[in-house]
Design a protein around this motif. Structure first.
Motif, PDB file in Angstrom:
ATOM      1  N   UNK A 444       0.828  -1.332   0.108  1.00  0.00           N
ATOM      2  CA  UNK A 444      -0.080   0.089   0.078  1.00  0.00           C
ATOM      3  C   UNK A 444       0.653   1.204   0.015  1.00  0.00           C
ATOM      4  N   UNK A 445       1.868   1.226   0.970  1.00  0.00           N
ATOM      5  CA  UNK A 445       2.855   2.313   0.895  1.00  0.00           C
ATOM      6  C   UNK A 445       3.725   2.533  -0.232  1.00  0.00           C
ATOM      7  N   UNK A 446       3.719   1.447  -0.906  1.00  0.00           N
ATOM      8  CA  UNK A 446       4.633   1.576  -2.458  1.00  0.00           C
ATOM      9  C   UNK A 446       3.785   2.173  -3.441  1.00  0.00           C
ATOM     10  N   UNK A 447       2.437   1.963  -3.439  1.00  0.00           N
ATOM     11  CA  UNK A 447       1.533   2.165  -4.465  1.00  0.00           C
ATOM     12  C   UNK A 447       0.909   3.524  -4.343  1.00  0.00           C
ATOM     13  N   UNK A 448       0.762   4.018  -3.245  1.00  0.00           N
ATOM     14  CA  UNK A 448       0.039   5.187  -3.126  1.00  0.00           C
ATOM     15  C   UNK A 448       0.733   6.388  -2.330  1.00  0.00           C
ATOM     16  N   UNK A 449       1.540   6.078  -1.326  1.00  0.00           N
ATOM     17  CA  UNK A 449       2.413   7.060  -0.444  1.00  0.00           C
ATOM     18  C   UNK A 449       3.627   7.329  -1.217  1.00  0.00           C
ATOM     19  N   UNK A 450       4.430   6.555  -1.428  1.00  0.00           N
ATOM     20  CA  UNK A 450       5.768   6.802  -2.065  1.00  0.00           C
ATOM     21  C   UNK A 450       6.193   6.322  -3.311  1.00  0.00           C
ATOM     22  N   UNK A 451       5.636   7.082  -4.208  1.00  0.00           N
ATOM     23  CA  UNK A 451       5.667   6.684  -5.644  1.00  0.00           C
ATOM     24  C   UNK A 451       7.091   7.014  -6.057  1.00  0.00           C
ATOM     25  N   UNK A 452       8.119   7.716  -5.400  1.00  0.00           N
ATOM     26  CA  UNK A 452       9.388   7.780  -5.566  1.00  0.00           C
ATOM     27  C   UNK A 452      10.039   6.546  -5.528  1.00  0.00           C
ATOM     28  N   UNK A 453       9.602   5.587  -4.737  1.00  0.00           N
ATOM     29  CA  UNK A 453      10.242   4.307  -5.004  1.00  0.00           C
ATOM     30  C   UNK A 453      10.001   3.832  -6.049  1.00  0.00           C
ATOM     31  N   UNK A 454       9.076   3.739  -7.049  1.00  0.00           N
ATOM     32  CA  UNK A 454       8.955   3.111  -8.450  1.00  0.00           C
ATOM     33  C   UNK A 454      10.001   3.516  -8.975  1.00  0.00           C
ATOM     34  N   UNK A 455      10.683   4.641  -8.728  1.00  0.00           N
ATOM     35  CA  UNK A 455      11.924   5.087  -9.944  1.00  0.00           C
ATOM     36  C   UNK A 455      13.087   4.123  -9.528  1.00  0.00           C
ATOM     37  N   UNK A 456      13.085   3.707  -8.113  1.00  0.00           N
ATOM     38  CA  UNK A 456      14.338   2.785  -7.958  1.00  0.00           C
ATOM     39  C   UNK A 456      13.963   1.357  -7.390  1.00  0.00           C
ATOM     40  N   UNK A 457      13.874   0.468  -8.361  1.00  0.00           N
ATOM     41  CA  UNK A 457      13.259  -0.916  -8.054  1.00  0.00           C
ATOM     42  C   UNK A 457      14.148  -1.702  -6.954  1.00  0.00           C
ATOM     43  N   UNK A 656      26.291   0.507  -0.871  1.00  0.00           N
ATOM     44  CA  UNK A 656      24.880   0.302  -1.462  1.00  0.00           C
ATOM     45  C   UNK A 656      24.180   1.561  -2.181  1.00  0.00           C
ATOM     46  N   UNK A 657      24.816   2.614  -1.950  1.00  0.00           N
ATOM     47  CA  UNK A 657      23.986   3.985  -2.468  1.00  0.00           C
ATOM     48  C   UNK A 657      23.996   3.788  -3.943  1.00  0.00           C
ATOM     49  N   UNK A 658      25.113   3.579  -4.738  1.00  0.00           N
ATOM     50  CA  UNK A 658      24.862   3.475  -6.134  1.00  0.00           C
ATOM     51  C   UNK A 658      23.855   2.219  -6.713  1.00  0.00           C
ATOM     52  N   UNK A 659      23.938   1.193  -6.105  1.00  0.00           N
ATOM     53  CA  UNK A 659      23.059   0.085  -6.419  1.00  0.00           C
ATOM     54  C   UNK A 659      21.600   0.371  -6.150  1.00  0.00           C
ATOM     55  N   UNK A 660      21.348   0.883  -5.011  1.00  0.00           N
ATOM     56  CA  UNK A 660      20.096   1.186  -4.767  1.00  0.00           C
ATOM     57  C   UNK A 660      19.348   2.164  -5.183  1.00  0.00           C
ATOM     58  N   UNK A 661      20.073   3.084  -5.598  1.00  0.00           N
ATOM     59  CA  UNK A 661      19.351   4.321  -6.309  1.00  0.00           C
ATOM     60  C   UNK A 661      19.628   4.172  -7.853  1.00  0.00           C
ATOM     61  N   UNK A 662      19.733   3.202  -8.366  1.00  0.00           N
ATOM     62  CA  UNK A 662      19.762   2.778  -9.553  1.00  0.00           C
ATOM     63  C   UNK A 662      18.221   2.760 -10.298  1.00  0.00           C
ATOM     64  N   UNK A 663      18.073   3.874 -11.114  1.00  0.00           N
ATOM     65  CA  UNK A 663      16.630   3.896 -11.895  1.00  0.00           C
ATOM     66  C   UNK A 663      16.332   2.584 -12.637  1.00  0.00           C
ATOM     67  N   UNK A 664      15.079   2.269 -12.479  1.00  0.00           N
ATOM     68  CA  UNK A 664      14.593   1.388 -13.696  1.00  0.00           C
ATOM     69  C   UNK A 664      14.906   1.701 -14.963  1.00  0.00           C
ATOM     70  N   UNK A 665      15.081   0.530 -15.936  1.00  0.00           N
ATOM     71  CA  UNK A 665      15.448   1.104 -17.239  1.00  0.00           C
ATOM     72  C   UNK A 665      14.674   1.747 -18.106  1.00  0.00           C
TER      73      UNK A 665
END
Length: 697
Positions: A444-457, A656-665
């Motif tokens: 629920x939080x991923x879909x509605x509250x923190x859409x920024x997470x969708x940038x970084x799978x 882990x910074x570079x790996x975690x903040x890699x945007x989806x293709x």
């Protein structure tokens, strides 16, 4: 007014740059059956041979044709900039900036591009070809040439070719900003015109339809199209215009379009002198230009509103994609903190995005506690899976080899523990349901509250893993606590519990009242002391009470069962008595499966059942209150309190910074596409604003 059509051409160019068809621009859509003369009408308007020719279906992709009138000064400037020599030229969208001055090459490019998408067979495609023709001999128009309507498939065409073509035609003429140019041959019955039929399907009032009657010179001898052109056969609101096309022989002999126009004029003057000035290709071009300009003027206000709405939507979409990350450390900490906060807010009911279709988060946990779990416990029968024979068997097993004077306390404890144990399964199920809801809150939080997470799978997956692991670690701890709650109740049966003592006292009073009633109903000839003695034999002597109503033993007094009463009450299924002198194996004597209980046995069982029910309700009340508290403390509140520190400890690491903040293709691609579309919409809005400033509408 004349400048409105170039404005639409500019808007078309703007949206062509982003490959989008989200705005329905005013244009003229040409429809008709195969060989009705559509291509000849278009070539007459252009003044050049530009369209492929052949038998059967030739136009297999939509051709969006923009005619741009240029004056001598613009022609000279363009010639100098591009190093071309000629007064007419064409440009395709798919070939970028390449300029074609040879119109035979333009026709060849249309054929090549058609085969590239539609194949070499006779199949069709809805992907359009964009062609722009610049000439001093044309009027400003935007036309769409579509495949001709056909009935039967030929060659290797698909069987549903007619349906495919009609669907493609409907797609374009359903645009309310389009003008429909319905082409019908004069040597066919106007009343059966397929072009007019499909036009009426999308334009029943006829406000956007203009009819063109071709091949006026091919009508049977002795007939003419006067009634058709006058609108007496089929009236069309925007009018009916007749034209004369080049014949196939003229085309084969390379007859120029200009020469065909002169022959057309001569034919109309001879055959239809009274209608000559309202028919012909030149009149058709001027009429289309006028209709399109007025149509554009009417459409522009709504077009402007539509563009502004789309611009706002794409701006919001672009904002959701976020800007490229510069400070990764700060961004990671912000995302972790925001997720943890939103997770806790969802549990507490203070989240920004409130679900309206179903219960979620803390509300669902509350529902599990008080509706699902509470009602499940209430549905548990205190005496479920416990028969009277079970109770009697427990009483007799607890007495050992000696007949008991009292109902043994062990039998009560044994049976009540068995019933209390049944509360453990729904209690553990309650823990499981809350754990599942805590897991659902992550999504629920991923879909509605923190859409920024969708940038970084990868970051999203890592957060899900950390929270899931935390929940997984707390699950056995919570289950153990709930198990202990039930075990605590089983460890000590408190028969001195105030609620239980009150229930026992009430039952004692009821039994004593029943005894008095029986003695009151005895005949007067029977002495009371005898009656008491008789009652003593069947009821274990009421005078031998323990005294206190709070002691549950006080209602379990026994007496001699009385041999006669016992014999009368039992219904054994024993075999017939063995013969005298024969040995008897007692183990072969079957135990009775069902029999009628004696009065004493019935009374003992009823008392035990009432006691079990009374004590079970006390324990159930305790469990119903303590299990939700345990779940909240050991699972829900613990996760809330430890979530952020757990996320930071597991994920906030330099390595882990570079790996975690890699945007989806596709995220960067979607951001760029949205940015381009937003620029196109803003540019289109600016173009329309310039028209408003010049008071053109």
């Amino acid at each position: 007014m004349e400048a409105l059509i170039p404005v639409i051409n500019k808007l078309q160019d703007v949206f062509n740059t982003v490959g989008a068809d989200i705005i329905q621009l005013p244009q003229i859509v040409v429809v008709g059956t195969q060989s009705s003369g559509k291509s000849s009408v278009l070539e007459s308007l252009v003044g050049r041979d530009i369209l492929p020719r052949g038998t059967g279906i030739v136009t297999r992709r939509p051709l969006i044709l923009q005619l741009v009138h240029i004056d001598p000064e613009d022609r000279r400037k363009t010639n100098e900039e591009n190093g071309i020599d000629g007064e007419e030229w064409g440009k395709f969208l798919h070939t970028k900036n390449k300029i074609y001055t040879d119109f035979e090459e333009i026709r060849q490019e249309i054929e090549t591009e058609t085969e590239r998408i539609s194949g070499i067979n006779k199949g069709i495609s809805d992907e359009p070809i964009h062609l722009k023709i610049f000439s001093p001999h044309v009027v400003n128009l935007t036309l769409v040439d579509l495949p001709g309507i056909t009935k039967l498939p030929v060659g290797d065409q698909p069987k549903d070719i007619e349906g495919q073509i009609r669907e493609l035609i409907y797609k374009y003429i359903s645009n309310p900003n389009s003008i429909i140019l319905a082409v019908t041959a004069a040597n066919t019955d106007m009343a059966t015109s397929e072009a007019l039929k499909v036009s009426r399907d999308m334009d029943p009032d006829g406000r956007r339809t203009l009819a063109v009657v071709t091949k006026l010179d091919l009508m049977d001898a002795g007939t003419d199209a006067m009634d058709v052109l006058m609108g007496r056969v089929i009236p069309v609101k925007l009018g009916i215009i007749g034209v004369v096309n080049r014949s196939q022989l003229d085309i084969n002999q390379k007859k120029l379009v200009a020469d065909a126009a002169r022959d057309e004029y001569a034919f109309l003057q001879k055959k239809y002198p009274s209608l000559a000035n309202r028919n012909g290709t030149k009149y058709l071009a001027r009429t289309l230009n006028r209709l399109l300009m007025h149509h554009i003027r009417d459409c522009l206000p709504e077009l402007k509103t539509r563009i502004n709405v789309l611009a706002a939507q794409y701006q919001s979409l672009l904002n959701s994609y976020g800007e490229p990350v510069e400070d990764k450390s700060s961004t990671l900490l912000q995302l972790i903190t925001k997720f943890a906060a939103e997770y806790c807010h969802t549990i507490e009911g203070t989240a920004k995005y409130i679900e309206t279709t179903e219960l979620c988060g803390g509300a669902r946990i509350c529902y599990i506690f008080h509706e699902t779990f509470g009602r499940t416990l209430e549905s548990v029968d205190p005496l479920g899976n416990l028969t009277t024979i079970d109770v009697l068997t427990a009483i007799r097993n607890a007495t050992g080899p000696r007949p008991a004077l009292f109902v043994p306390e062990v039998s009560f404890e044994l049976l009540v523990k068995r019933q209390v144990k049944r509360l453990e399964e729904p209690s553990l199920r309650c823990v499981e349901l809350v754990h599942e809801e805590m897991q659902r809150i992550i999504q629920h939080c991923s879909n509605y509250s923190t859409q920024e997470l969708l940038r970084f799978p990868k970051l999203h997956d890592a957060i899900v893993e950390v929270v899931t692991s935390l929940l997984r670690k707390r699950l056995p701890v919570t289950n153990e606590m709930v198990h202990n709650l039930v075990a605590i109740e089983l460890a000590y049966i408190n028969t001195k519990h105030p609620d239980f003592a009150d229930a026992c006292g009430l039952m004692n009073n009821n039994i004593e009242e029943q005894r008095r009633n029986r003695m009151r109903d005895l005949p007067s000839a029977v002495p009371r002391d005898k009656a008491a003695a008789g009652g003593s034999q069947s009821g274990q002597g009421s005078e031998q009470t323990d005294g206190g109503t709070g002691n549950w033993r006080g209602m379990l007094r026994k007496g001699d069962e009385g041999a006669a009463g016992e014999r009368a009450g039992l219904q054994h299924s024993y075999p017939s008595s063995p013969l005298k002198g024969h040995a008897v194996n007692l183990l072969d004597v079957p135990v009775p499966v069902s029999r009628k209980l004696s009065a004493r046995e019935q009374r003992d069982c009823e008392v035990i059942e009432r006691l079990i029910k009374s004590y079970f309700l006390i324990v159930r009340k305790n469990i119903q209150d303590s299990v939700p508290k345990a779940v909240m403390h050991f699972l829900v509140n613990h996760v809330k309190d430890c979530l952020q520190s757990e996320l930071v400890g597991q994920l906030y690491k330099a390595g882990l910074l570079d790996d975690l903040l890699t945007e989806s293709e596709d995220m960067a691609q979607r951001r760029n596409e949205s940015a381009d579309m937003l620029k196109a919409l803003q540019k289109a809005s600016q173009v329309i604003a310039e028209i408003r400033e010049t008071h053109m509408w």
